[in-house]
Design a protein around this motif. Structure first.
Motif, PDB file in Angstrom:
ATOM      1  N   GLN A 163       0.824  -1.210   0.000  1.00  0.00           N
ATOM      2  CA  GLN A 163       0.000   0.000   0.000  1.00  0.00           C
ATOM      3  C   GLN A 163       0.860   1.262   0.000  1.00  0.00           C
ATOM      4  O   GLN A 163       0.527   2.253  -0.664  1.00  0.00           O
ATOM      5  CB  GLN A 163      -0.931  -0.007   1.219  1.00  0.00           C
ATOM      6  CG  GLN A 163      -2.062  -1.011   1.118  1.00  0.00           C
ATOM      7  CD  GLN A 163      -2.961  -0.994   2.336  1.00  0.00           C
ATOM      8  OE1 GLN A 163      -2.692  -0.305   3.318  1.00  0.00           O
ATOM      9  NE2 GLN A 163      -4.037  -1.761   2.273  1.00  0.00           N
ATOM     10  N   GLU A 164       1.969   1.220   0.718  1.00  0.00           N
ATOM     11  CA  GLU A 164       2.874   2.376   0.731  1.00  0.00           C
ATOM     12  C   GLU A 164       3.481   2.613  -0.654  1.00  0.00           C
ATOM     13  O   GLU A 164       3.642   3.763  -1.083  1.00  0.00           O
ATOM     14  CB  GLU A 164       3.979   2.149   1.773  1.00  0.00           C
ATOM     15  CG  GLU A 164       3.473   2.230   3.214  1.00  0.00           C
ATOM     16  CD  GLU A 164       4.557   1.930   4.238  1.00  0.00           C
ATOM     17  OE1 GLU A 164       5.724   1.726   3.809  1.00  0.00           O
ATOM     18  OE2 GLU A 164       4.253   1.908   5.445  1.00  0.00           O
ATOM     19  N   ILE A 165       3.809   1.515  -1.345  1.00  0.00           N
ATOM     20  CA  ILE A 165       4.343   1.644  -2.714  1.00  0.00           C
ATOM     21  C   ILE A 165       3.289   2.228  -3.636  1.00  0.00           C
ATOM     22  O   ILE A 165       3.574   3.119  -4.455  1.00  0.00           O
ATOM     23  CB  ILE A 165       4.831   0.275  -3.234  1.00  0.00           C
ATOM     24  CG1 ILE A 165       6.004  -0.233  -2.393  1.00  0.00           C
ATOM     25  CG2 ILE A 165       5.247   0.379  -4.706  1.00  0.00           C
ATOM     26  CD1 ILE A 165       6.398  -1.659  -2.698  1.00  0.00           C
ATOM     27  N   ILE A 166       2.062   1.754  -3.491  1.00  0.00           N
ATOM     28  CA  ILE A 166       0.973   2.242  -4.346  1.00  0.00           C
ATOM     29  C   ILE A 166       0.707   3.724  -4.088  1.00  0.00           C
ATOM     30  O   ILE A 166       0.394   4.481  -5.019  1.00  0.00           O
ATOM     31  CB  ILE A 166      -0.306   1.404  -4.127  1.00  0.00           C
ATOM     32  CG1 ILE A 166      -0.072  -0.024  -4.658  1.00  0.00           C
ATOM     33  CG2 ILE A 166      -1.499   2.022  -4.837  1.00  0.00           C
ATOM     34  CD1 ILE A 166       0.325  -0.109  -6.113  1.00  0.00           C
ATOM     35  N   GLN A 167       0.860   4.153  -2.859  1.00  0.00           N
ATOM     36  CA  GLN A 167       0.709   5.579  -2.570  1.00  0.00           C
ATOM     37  C   GLN A 167       1.766   6.395  -3.309  1.00  0.00           C
ATOM     38  O   GLN A 167       1.498   7.486  -3.813  1.00  0.00           O
ATOM     39  CB  GLN A 167       0.791   5.828  -1.060  1.00  0.00           C
ATOM     40  CG  GLN A 167      -0.428   5.339  -0.281  1.00  0.00           C
ATOM     41  CD  GLN A 167      -1.734   5.883  -0.844  1.00  0.00           C
ATOM     42  OE1 GLN A 167      -1.881   7.093  -1.046  1.00  0.00           O
ATOM     43  NE2 GLN A 167      -2.677   4.990  -1.099  1.00  0.00           N
ATOM     44  N   LYS A 168       2.997   5.850  -3.375  1.00  0.00           N
ATOM     45  CA  LYS A 168       4.047   6.488  -4.186  1.00  0.00           C
ATOM     46  C   LYS A 168       3.615   6.517  -5.654  1.00  0.00           C
ATOM     47  O   LYS A 168       3.849   7.497  -6.376  1.00  0.00           O
ATOM     48  CB  LYS A 168       5.353   5.711  -4.057  1.00  0.00           C
ATOM     49  CG  LYS A 168       5.987   5.740  -2.677  1.00  0.00           C
ATOM     50  CD  LYS A 168       6.779   7.018  -2.447  1.00  0.00           C
ATOM     51  CE  LYS A 168       7.556   6.946  -1.154  1.00  0.00           C
ATOM     52  NZ  LYS A 168       8.289   8.210  -0.869  1.00  0.00           N
ATOM     53  N   GLY A 169       2.963   5.436  -6.061  1.00  0.00           N
ATOM     54  CA  GLY A 169       2.484   5.361  -7.440  1.00  0.00           C
ATOM     55  C   GLY A 169       1.431   6.397  -7.750  1.00  0.00           C
ATOM     56  O   GLY A 169       1.419   7.002  -8.833  1.00  0.00           O
ATOM     57  N   PHE A 170       0.533   6.654  -6.798  1.00  0.00           N
ATOM     58  CA  PHE A 170      -0.493   7.679  -7.015  1.00  0.00           C
ATOM     59  C   PHE A 170       0.124   9.077  -7.055  1.00  0.00           C
ATOM     60  O   PHE A 170      -0.345   9.946  -7.799  1.00  0.00           O
ATOM     61  CB  PHE A 170      -1.574   7.588  -5.937  1.00  0.00           C
ATOM     62  CG  PHE A 170      -2.588   6.517  -6.202  1.00  0.00           C
ATOM     63  CD1 PHE A 170      -3.451   6.612  -7.285  1.00  0.00           C
ATOM     64  CD2 PHE A 170      -2.686   5.407  -5.382  1.00  0.00           C
ATOM     65  CE1 PHE A 170      -4.393   5.621  -7.550  1.00  0.00           C
ATOM     66  CE2 PHE A 170      -3.620   4.416  -5.624  1.00  0.00           C
ATOM     67  CZ  PHE A 170      -4.473   4.508  -6.713  1.00  0.00           C
ATOM     68  N   LYS A 171       1.182   9.287  -6.274  1.00  0.00           N
ATOM     69  CA  LYS A 171       1.915  10.569  -6.355  1.00  0.00           C
ATOM     70  C   LYS A 171       2.517  10.711  -7.751  1.00  0.00           C
ATOM     71  O   LYS A 171       2.465  11.795  -8.368  1.00  0.00           O
ATOM     72  CB  LYS A 171       2.997  10.608  -5.285  1.00  0.00           C
ATOM     73  CG  LYS A 171       3.954  11.802  -5.380  1.00  0.00           C
ATOM     74  CD  LYS A 171       4.996  11.756  -4.270  1.00  0.00           C
ATOM     75  CE  LYS A 171       6.089  12.801  -4.489  1.00  0.00           C
ATOM     76  NZ  LYS A 171       6.969  12.507  -5.617  1.00  0.00           N
TER      77      LYS A 171
END
Length: 809
Positions: free
Chosen positions: A456-464
């Motif tokens: 989920q933390e990686i995906i948050q980077k992805g949304f950024k």
């Protein structure tokens, strides 16, 4: 009929959208008409112009069509040139119309005419070609009459004359390519419309174009035109090359372009496959034709464009040969009003056993570090990237708000691109590290993975990362808007058009990134994957699971008739697996066996005294026996594996001793397929150790290949993302995935592998199946039912194989 009544609101909306995209300038359209339904069923943009005119592209027009262009002034009164062109087209039955920009006022100068009815092809005349005293026998050295070839030819003629959808399994050696080419060419000739043939492999394309088509030009009583359609990126872009040449210095990285420049001076086709020297793929990307760079008729090299010339040639073709990927890409593009291929109504899909898999993967929406890096480099990298070129041209122009535009470029666009480059590295590096922790070949994005805090933390980077892409889209749109209102717009119009093309690609990348970040579409499976030999970061991949719900609307419903054929389409004499998988309704079904005498030409040997390949001691048990068998055979052998793991283990155990005896194992782990094939055919004592790509498309005639060893029944790998997702879907539907999916897939591949051995009536050989589940399990009978009729099946101990082969020799 009154053609003005055939304009549906959907068609008008497409026309309005294209006019708006052309900034309200004139656009020249081709409208294709279905007279039976009294409607316009396809719109294609042929050219774009200015406020007063547009190029009239009238050389390549299909029948049952009309052209339309808009008058931005709103006055639909025809000009003198309009009337002249309308007269020329009207004499050919092509209609001519003018509209305002909103398509509210449509003035029909010339009503289109329905040109001719369908002309049936003469069955008796065509079948005569294949008879013992027919034209083929007089022109073909070594011609053999085959009743099976005559049978499928008759079915293919019916397919054209009756507008059918047909599945034909034609065994090896029937000669199915001529059986469909002759009826296809007769149909194209009689009805003046193209037939498209789609294949999976380059080998078959080359056979059709270089051998079959050239032969038929000498045999058929009429002239015809056949062309091979290949993807745009296979062509050299002259404009790209010129831009690079302008900054070429001949040193450093740019020195790698020297050979390309030299070749470009000589080539007549601009096709990549002409090039005989080695070069990096990245070099070709810099000069290859692509949508992002294309500015159409505004390009100063438009008349010399290799891709455009090749595409225009297709509009005069009777026969167009494509691969499955291009066929599906064109079908997707047609939904958006664009196309690579001219409109066609008759389709033949050869090597159709691959079509479902190609559709599954090709219709996915992938994103990766490399793909994103390439898109960003097109915008801002070298001097000839589009943003630096626009900035440099602005420096030479008198522009009132130049300072503001420079700020938009420097502080917003370039800064955001640099941020995206860092985002790209960071996001995919984090995915890469996460992937490695799981120690798998591929990692399916399950609900469990989605709930993992680290993911989920990686995906948050992805949304950024995605949000920065959205910012870039806003800035690019603003730049385009600013550039379009400058005083000297005409001097940078071509560059702005190119920037708009790049904008479309960036938009696609944004959508694909978001699609994979969310990983929520139930029609798709999502996973992380890293190519076996790649140093690149991980890829985020997706594949379409529900192919059967997409293909009918995308492809089948747009065709008048279509044929799917292969040597391996049936399972237990049934086409049900492919009919369901491809979404085909009520087709004609034909199975015709090979004319070869398998009773005399072949043997299938199944060892009875070994463990199943999945057993831990299988490799240790068979190592010595396999080594001794290959020593006895002394080459002329192909060993088919289902995994590199087993291939590598047995290679490492067996190769040293065989190498000492001058028996050479050509391992696919060590050599390219091309090298292996050339070496195998040109040298003695050669053994192929091959995996997936050697199970089909290998055509070795004669004594070069006498022995075929199948190490394991080729069941799908359960952990493969697509297979795992389909297992889950079938389980949810209460179906048995093993019998309804795994066995059909494995049988089709087994038949393909078995078919590598006997390629002509003079071939003789032995197949050894090391997986004795084929006789020990109930489902094994399905595999045995799939081998050619009358092929003897022998059961013996593994050591007895050596004595048996020696006796056969």
């Amino acid at each position: 009929m009154q053609i003005v009544n055939a304009f549906s609101e959907d068609i008008k909306q497409i026309i309005r959208r294209e006019i708006k995209a052309a900034e309200g300038n004139e656009v020249f359209f081709l409208l294709e008409i279905d007279f039976k339904k009294n409607l316009i069923d396809n719109v294609e943009v042929l050219a774009r112009g200015n406020q007063n005119s547009a190029p009239a592209i009238i050389e390549y027009l299909s029948k049952n069509s009309m052209v339309l262009h808009n008058h931005p002034s709103g006055d639909t009164t025809p000009s003198g040139p309009d009337i002249n062109i309308a007269s020329k087209l009207g004499n050919k039955g092509v209609g001519f119309a003018i509209s305002d920009n909103e398509v509210k006022d449509i003035y029909i100068l010339v009503e289109p005419k329905e040109i001719g009815t369908e002309n049936r092809i003469n069955k008796k005349e065509i079948l005569n070609y294949f008879k013992e005293d027919g034209p083929l026998s007089r022109h073909m050295k070594g011609f053999e009459y085959r009743n099976q070839q005559l049978e499928i030819t008759e079915k293919i003629i019916d397919n054209f004359n009756r507008a059918e959808q047909t599945l034909i399994e034609a065994g090896t050696g029937i000669g199915k390519s001529l059986a469909y080419l002759i009826p296809a060419l007769y149909w194209a000739h009689e009805n003046e419309e193209p037939v498209v043939i789609s294949t999976n492999t380059i080998n078959l394309q080359q056979q059709i174009m270089d051998q079959d088509v050239e032969f038929l030009k000498k045999v058929l009583p009429f002239k015809f035109k056949a062309d091979l359609a290949i993807g745009r990126k296979n062509y050299l872009c002259i404009r790209k090359l010129k831009n690079i040449a302008a900054s070429f210095r001949g040193d450093g990285e740019q020195a790698d372009f020297a050979k390309i420049f030299n070749w470009a001076q000589k080539t007549k086709t601009g096709i990549k496959s002409e090039i005989k020297f080695n070069f990096k793929n990245e070099i070709w990307d810099e000069v290859a034709s692509d949508n992002d760079y294309c500015i159409g008729s505004l390009c100063p090299y438009y008349d010399d464009c290799y891709f455009m010339k090749a595409r225009n040639e297709l509009f005069n073709s009777d026969l167009i040969v494509v691969n499955h990927y291009l066929l599906l890409s064109d079908a997707v593009m047609k939904k958006s009003g664009y196309s690579t291929l001219p409109k066609y109504k008759s389709l033949i899909v050869d090597e159709a056993h691959n079509f479902h898999d190609v559709a599954t993967y090709h219709l996915g929406k992938d994103t990766s570090y490399k793909l994103n890096k390439r898109v960003l480099k097109k915008l801002y990298d070298k001097k000839y990237s589009i943003i630096p070129r626009i900035r440099n041209k602005l420096a030479e122009l008198s522009v009132k708000n130049k300072k503001e535009i420079y700020q938009l470029i420097d502080k917003n666009i370039i800064a955001t691109i640099k941020d995206l480059e860092e985002d790209n590295k960071e996001y995919f590096l984090l995915l890469d590290k996460y992937f490695k922790r799981h120690k798998k070949q591929s990692l399916i994005i399950t609900e469990e993975i989605k709930e993992d805090q680290d993911y989920q933390e990686i995906i948050q980077k992805g949304f950024k990362y995605h949000n920065n892409y959205e910012k870039l889209l806003i800035y690019l749109k603003r730049l385009i808007k600013e550039l379009k209102i400058i005083k000297n717009y005409d001097k940078i119009k071509a560059d702005v058009l190119e920037l708009k093309q790049n904008l479309n690609t960036v938009n696609d990348m944004v959508l694909n990134l978001l699609f994979n970040l969310e990983s929520s579409d139930d029609d798709y499976v999502f996973w992380l994957e890293k190519y076996r030999y790649s140093d690149e970061y991980i890829s985020h991949k997706s594949a379409l699971l529900n192919v059967k719900s997409h293909l009918p609307d995308m492809l089948w419903s747009n065709l008048r008739n279509f044929l799917l054929t292969s040597a391996t389409l049936s399972v237990n004499d049934s086409f049900n697996f492919f009919i369901d998988a491809l979404g085909i309704s009520h087709p004609e079904e034909v199975i015709v066996s090979s004319p070869f005498n398998y009773e005399k030409q072949s043997r299938l040997i199944i060892p009875t005294d070994i463990y199943a390949p999945s057993h831990d001691i299988f490799i240790g048990q068979i190592t010595e026996d396999l080594r001794d068998i290959l020593r006895t055979f002394r080459g002329s052998t192909m060993v088919l594996f289902t995994s590199y793991n087993m291939l590598d283990q047995l290679y490492n155990r067996i190769n040293p001793e065989l190498e000492a005896e001058n028996i050479n194992i050509l391992s696919q782990s060590k050599f390219s397929r091309h090298y292996i094939m050339n070496k195998f055919k040109s040298s003695k004592n050669q053994v192929i150790f091959g995996t997936q790509s050697f199970w089909e498309g290998v055509d070795i005639v004669g004594s070069d290949l006498k022995y075929l060893i199948i190490m394991r029944l080729p069941f799908p790998v359960p952990s493969d993302p697509v297979n795992a997702a389909r297992i889950q879907l079938l389980n949810e539907e209460g179906k048995n995935y093993f019998y309804e999916y795994f066995i059909p897939k494995a049988v089709i591949k087994f038949k393909q592998g078995f078919g590598r051995l006997i390629r002509s009536k003079n071939d003789k050989g032995i197949v050894i199946c090391m997986d004795n589940r084929i006789i020990r399990k109930n489902y094994g009978q399905v595999f045995l039912n799939s081998i050619p009729d009358r092929c003897p099946v022998l059961k013996m101990n593994l050591r007895e194989v050596i004595d048996y082969v020696a006796g056969e020799e």
